[in-house]
Design an enzyme around this catalytic site. Structure first.
Site, short mmCIF file in Angstrom:
data_model
loop_
_atom_site.label_atom_id
_atom_site.label_comp_id
_atom_site.label_asym_id
_atom_site.label_seq_id
_atom_site.Cartn_x
_atom_site.Cartn_y
_atom_site.Cartn_z
N ASN A 11 0.87 -1.17 0.00
CA ASN A 11 0.00 0.00 0.00
C ASN A 11 0.91 1.23 0.00
OD1 ASN A 11 -1.80 2.05 0.48
ND2 ASN A 11 -2.17 1.50 2.62
N TRP A 12 1.03 1.84 -1.16
CA TRP A 12 1.99 2.94 -1.28
C TRP A 12 1.47 4.23 -0.66
CZ3 TRP A 12 4.36 2.89 -6.92
CH2 TRP A 12 4.95 1.64 -7.16
N LYS A 13 0.20 4.26 -0.31
CA LYS A 13 -0.42 5.48 0.24
C LYS A 13 -0.17 6.66 -0.72
CE LYS A 13 0.33 3.59 4.78
NZ LYS A 13 0.17 3.79 6.20
N HIS A 97 -9.39 1.27 4.73
CA HIS A 97 -8.12 1.42 5.46
C HIS A 97 -8.35 2.37 6.63
CE1 HIS A 97 -4.02 2.66 6.33
NE2 HIS A 97 -3.63 1.56 5.71
N GLU A 99 -6.75 4.79 7.73
CA GLU A 99 -6.56 6.21 7.41
C GLU A 99 -7.79 6.77 6.71
OE1 GLU A 99 -2.82 5.76 5.40
OE2 GLU A 99 -1.90 5.18 7.30
N GLU A 169 -5.39 -4.77 10.68
CA GLU A 169 -4.37 -3.75 10.87
C GLU A 169 -4.65 -2.99 12.16
OE1 GLU A 169 -2.43 -2.70 6.86
OE2 GLU A 169 -4.10 -1.34 7.17
N GLY A 175 2.38 2.49 10.64
CA GLY A 175 3.31 3.60 10.45
C GLY A 175 3.99 4.05 11.73
N SER A 215 3.42 -1.87 10.46
CA SER A 215 4.87 -1.85 10.63
C SER A 215 5.55 -3.19 10.31
CB SER A 215 5.24 -1.37 12.03
OG SER A 215 4.78 -0.05 12.22
N GLY A 236 2.79 -0.95 4.29
CA GLY A 236 2.88 0.46 3.92
C GLY A 236 4.31 0.86 3.65
N GLY A 237 4.96 1.45 4.67
CA GLY A 237 6.31 2.00 4.53
C GLY A 237 7.30 1.10 3.82
#
Ligand code: PEP
Length: 251
Positions: A11-13, A97, A99, A169, A175, A215, A236-237
């Protein structure tokens, strides 16, 4: 025997320009071409989807979007429809998600509508669930997850309950560098699978893939993947760096 194929999804956001997208997916395509026993997915931002598809066509990397609206077309300024995603070669779409829930007002009801529309338009939904730190500290983890599953994931028919993907999640792990322990994650994954079995039956519960997200890093992922109810990762990251994502796929 567990026949669920591990799904590793990036998930590149809101990251990567078109040029950076080409660079990253080109590396992934080259360095992951021999991988056969995993499903590999990248979810770039909308502006990079077309170019990402161009690079990964004829490879073992699939394309997904990070969100969509629940109507096919119309006067919904700024939104993207499932038809548009399908049209450019997306196979998956991430829905709900944390966010999106936290900053853009998504609810279990909108998650449910989006999930339905994704299926109706031939997209595989990856529906996210997870508790906040406050909810965990107040011992509400299981009740929160149960509500998100019962409302968000209601009304599936036919093969849908088997092909749905769920991502657990914990919001406090996204993150933050604070990963859930493999035991903490497994406990919730097992809970989700049992609940899912009550709703959709044993076969569906055996087939549904439940990804862990929060994470995930190359040095913690193999232990997480050893848990019997964890079927992959939503990353993500660590999906933004080719080397890290490659290590995750090859955990
Ligand atoms: C995510 O965006 O779904 C996520 C889990 O992010 P991170 O891996 O950076 O915690």
């Amino acid at each position: 025997m567990n026949k669920r194929i591990p799904l590793i999804a990036g998930n590149w956001k809101m990251n990567k320009t078109v040029g950076e997208t080409v660079e990253l997916v080109t590396q992934l395509k080259q360095k992951l071409s021999d991988v056969r026993n995993r499903e590999i997915l990248v979810c770039p931002p909308f502006t990079s989807l077309v170019v990402a598809k161009e690079v990964i066509k004829n490879s073992n990397i699939k394309l997904g979007a990070q969100n969509m609206y629940f109507e096919k077309s119309g006067a919904f300024t700024g939104e993207i429809s499932p038809l548009m995603l399908k049209d450019i070669g997306c196979e998956y779409v991430i829905i709900g998600h944390s966010e999106r829930r936290q900053y853009f007002g998504e609810t279990d009801e909108s998650v449910h509508k989006k999930m339905r529309v994704a299926f109706e338009n031939g997209l595989f939904p990856i529906v996210c669930v997870g508790e906040t730190l406050q909810q965990r500290e107040q011992n509400e983890t299981f009740s929160v997850i149960e509500r998100q599953v019962r409302i968000g994931l209601t009304g599936l028919t036919g093969e849908e309950p088997k092909i749905l993907v769920i991502a657990y999640e914990p919001v406090w792990a996204i993150g933050t560098g604070k990963t859930a322990t493999p035991q903490q994650a497994e406990e919730v994954h097992a809970f989700i699978r049992k609940l899912y079995s009550e709703i959709y039956g044993k076969d569906a519960a055996e087939s549904v893939r439940i990804l862990y997200g929060g994470s995930v890093k190359p040095d913690n992922f193999s232990e997480i993947m050893r848990q019997p109810n964890i079927d992959g990762g939503l990353v993500g990251g660590a999906s933004l760096k080719a080397d890290d994502f490659i290590k995750l796929v090859r955990y």
